[in-house]
Design a protein around this motif. Structure first.
Motif, PDB file in Angstrom:
ATOM      1  N   LEU A  41      -2.367   2.338   2.635  1.00 17.81           N
ATOM      2  CA  LEU A  41      -3.307   3.380   3.058  1.00 17.81           C
ATOM      3  C   LEU A  41      -2.785   4.778   2.766  1.00 17.81           C
ATOM      4  O   LEU A  41      -3.577   5.694   2.557  1.00 17.81           O
ATOM      5  N   ASP A  42      -1.453   4.955   2.741  1.00 18.60           N
ATOM      6  CA  ASP A  42      -0.916   6.294   2.432  1.00 18.60           C
ATOM      7  C   ASP A  42      -0.844   6.547   0.924  1.00 18.60           C
ATOM      8  O   ASP A  42      -0.387   7.592   0.499  1.00 18.60           O
ATOM      9  N   ARG A  43      -1.303   5.579   0.129  1.00 21.09           N
ATOM     10  CA  ARG A  43      -1.365   5.653  -1.329  1.00 21.09           C
ATOM     11  C   ARG A  43       0.015   5.747  -1.978  1.00 21.09           C
ATOM     12  O   ARG A  43       0.139   6.129  -3.137  1.00 21.09           O
ATOM     13  N   ALA A  44       1.063   5.394  -1.236  1.00 19.47           N
ATOM     14  CA  ALA A  44       2.429   5.495  -1.771  1.00 19.47           C
ATOM     15  C   ALA A  44       2.723   4.361  -2.752  1.00 19.47           C
ATOM     16  O   ALA A  44       3.560   4.506  -3.636  1.00 19.47           O
ATOM     17  N   VAL A  45       2.063   3.218  -2.581  1.00 23.29           N
ATOM     18  CA  VAL A  45       2.321   2.076  -3.455  1.00 23.29           C
ATOM     19  C   VAL A  45       1.135   1.893  -4.400  1.00 23.29           C
ATOM     20  O   VAL A  45       0.003   1.706  -3.953  1.00 23.29           O
ATOM     21  N   ILE A  46       1.409   2.004  -5.686  1.00 20.74           N
ATOM     22  CA  ILE A  46       0.355   1.791  -6.686  1.00 20.74           C
ATOM     23  C   ILE A  46       0.694   0.514  -7.440  1.00 20.74           C
ATOM     24  O   ILE A  46       1.770   0.392  -8.022  1.00 20.74           O
TER      25      ILE A  46
END
Ligand SMILES: *[C@@H]1O[C@H](CO)[C@@H](O)[C@H](O)[C@H]1NC(C)=O
Ligand SMILES: *[C@@H]1O[C@H](CO)[C@@H](O)[C@H](O)[C@H]1NC(C)=O
Ligand SMILES: *[C@@H]1O[C@H](CO)[C@@H](O)[C@H](O)[C@H]1NC(C)=O
Ligand SMILES: *[C@@H]1O[C@H](CO)[C@@H](O)[C@H](O)[C@H]1NC(C)=O
Ligand SMILES: *[C@@H]1O[C@H](CO)[C@@H](O)[C@H](O)[C@H]1NC(C)=O
Ligand SMILES: *[C@@H]1O[C@H](CO)[C@@H](O)[C@H](O)[C@H]1NC(C)=O
Length: 324
Positions: A49-54
């Protein structure tokens, strides 16, 4: 709101919740999808959800099955072992090529919130190969939230937002068949925006609707049309009851291409307010285009989604993943 990442959802006519079987991809948002030769492909996106993992996941669903039966399992096939899969979040995509069998990805955010990668990647569904495409001319800057459109050998990429330097774009960049970019600068262009929807209409106009303009959602009472035949911008005020403004929503055209069905999106950034109604229909056969009310029924109604994808598969709209 916005605390969950969603799985695949099927909507329209019959409504099912669908759960994975054998190979089971993670929930995600900001991914890409493309429907080619009865396969619905999914590419990358963020799995946190924090977009840290793509992720650099790449998989498809075999859609040759009959959806007219309750689905207990989705026939996923992983292609994540292929080389060169882009790892991108909130990118754009289009189906391109003379046989409409190549997936093209445009821009998006890379790892560590960087833009340090190629503007365009392509996946050839025949040879099963990923390539980064070298292009020439006036190279457009990499950005997120673009919905590129392919028509007669040309790719049109409008707007987008660079969230590293905070720059919105309102240029319309066109890539021709020789991979040469040009910058189409015309009066009456819409203001720079990201997270809008686009659709190629049967008369050669590209429709642009909604999205974020400098962090504020754009009203859905104005439709912008870029005329690819005569190279000009027009706008049209819609009739009917305008749905709430929104960004990072989806649209599909119905099979007759005379209706645009929009789904989800948020109406205010930061406050995480899902736009209402979740599903709305714009009648494109009337002049001006008219918002018509659409009641949705069924055993399972999907939540209001954001950063999901929508594809027409047979006579269904398949909503996949996203946040709610
Ligand atoms: C589903 O398909 C069967 C046979 O293929 C048909 O008889 C039935 O009417 C269909 N149901 C719906 C709801 O379309
Ligand atoms: C992302 O940041 C992490 C931690 O700073 C670093 O280890 C990693 O190499 C970076 N990755 C890329 C692709 O820049
Ligand atoms: C395209 O043209 C617009 C308007 O003149 C300009 O602001 C923009 O920087 C140009 N884009 C590129 C990539 O040169
Ligand atoms: C690329 O496009 C520009 C603008 O349309 C044009 O002036 C130029 O000649 C093109 N270059 C090539 C190599 O086709
Ligand atoms: C719509 O187009 C007209 C010209 O036909 C222009 O004067 C007007 O500013 C445009 N409106 C918007 C909201 O872009
Ligand atoms: C939608 O549902 C409402 C309330 O049940 C009803 O009043 C309205 O007529 C319906 N609209 C359509 C287009 O079916």
């Amino acid at each position: 709101m916005m605390e969950k990442l969603s799985y695949i959802l099927l909507l329209i006519l019959q409504l099912f919740t669908v759960f994975a079987y054998s190979y089971s991809p993670n929930p995600r948002s900001g991914h890409l999808s493309a429907f080619i030769n009865n396969k619905l492909y999914f590419i990358s996106g963020s799995t946190t959800l924090d977009r840290a993992v793509i992720s650099n996941d790449f998989f498809y669903i075999d859609c040759s099955m009959n959806f007219n039966s309750s689905i207990n399992s989705i026939p996923y096939t992983s292609l994540s072992n292929l080389n060169g899969i882009p790892s991108i979040d909130v990118a754009g995509s289009s189906i391109v090529g003379p046989y409409n069998d190549i997936i093209l990805t445009f821009g998006g955010i890379g790892l560590n919130n960087s833009y340090g990668y190629q503007l365009i990647y392509t996946f050839d569904t025949k040879s099963l190969t990923w390539n980064s495409l070298s292009t020439y001319g006036i190279l457009p800057p990499i950005r997120k939230g673009v919905r590129p459109v392919f028509s007669y050998g040309r790719l049109y990429a409008f707007g987008g937002f660079n969230n590293i330097n905070g720059t919105p774009y309102n240029s319309l960049d066109m890539l021709d068949i020789g991979f040469n970019w040009s910058n189409i600068t015309l009066s009456n262009a819409p203001s720079g925006r990201d997270g809008y929807v686009s659709a190629l209409l049967s008369n050669g106009n590209i429709l642009y609707l909604g999205g974020y303009i400098s962090g504020q959602t754009a009203g859905l009472d104005i439709v912008y049309l870029y005329d690819t035949n005569n190279n000009l911008w027009q706008n049209m005020s819609t009739a009917g009851t305008t749905p709430e403004s929104r960004g990072y929503f989806t649209s599909v055209l119905n099979l007759k291409k005379n209706r645009l069905i929009i789904y989800g999106g948020e109406s205010t950034q930061g406050y995480n307010h899902p736009a209402s109604p979740t599903l709305a229909v714009l009648d494109l056969s009337s002049n001006p285009f008219t918002w018509i009310s659409q009641n949705v029924s069924g055993d399972f109604i999907p939540p209001p989604l954001l950063l999901h994808t929508a594809n027409v598969v047979h006579n269904y709209m398949i909503l996949a993943y996203g946040m709610y």
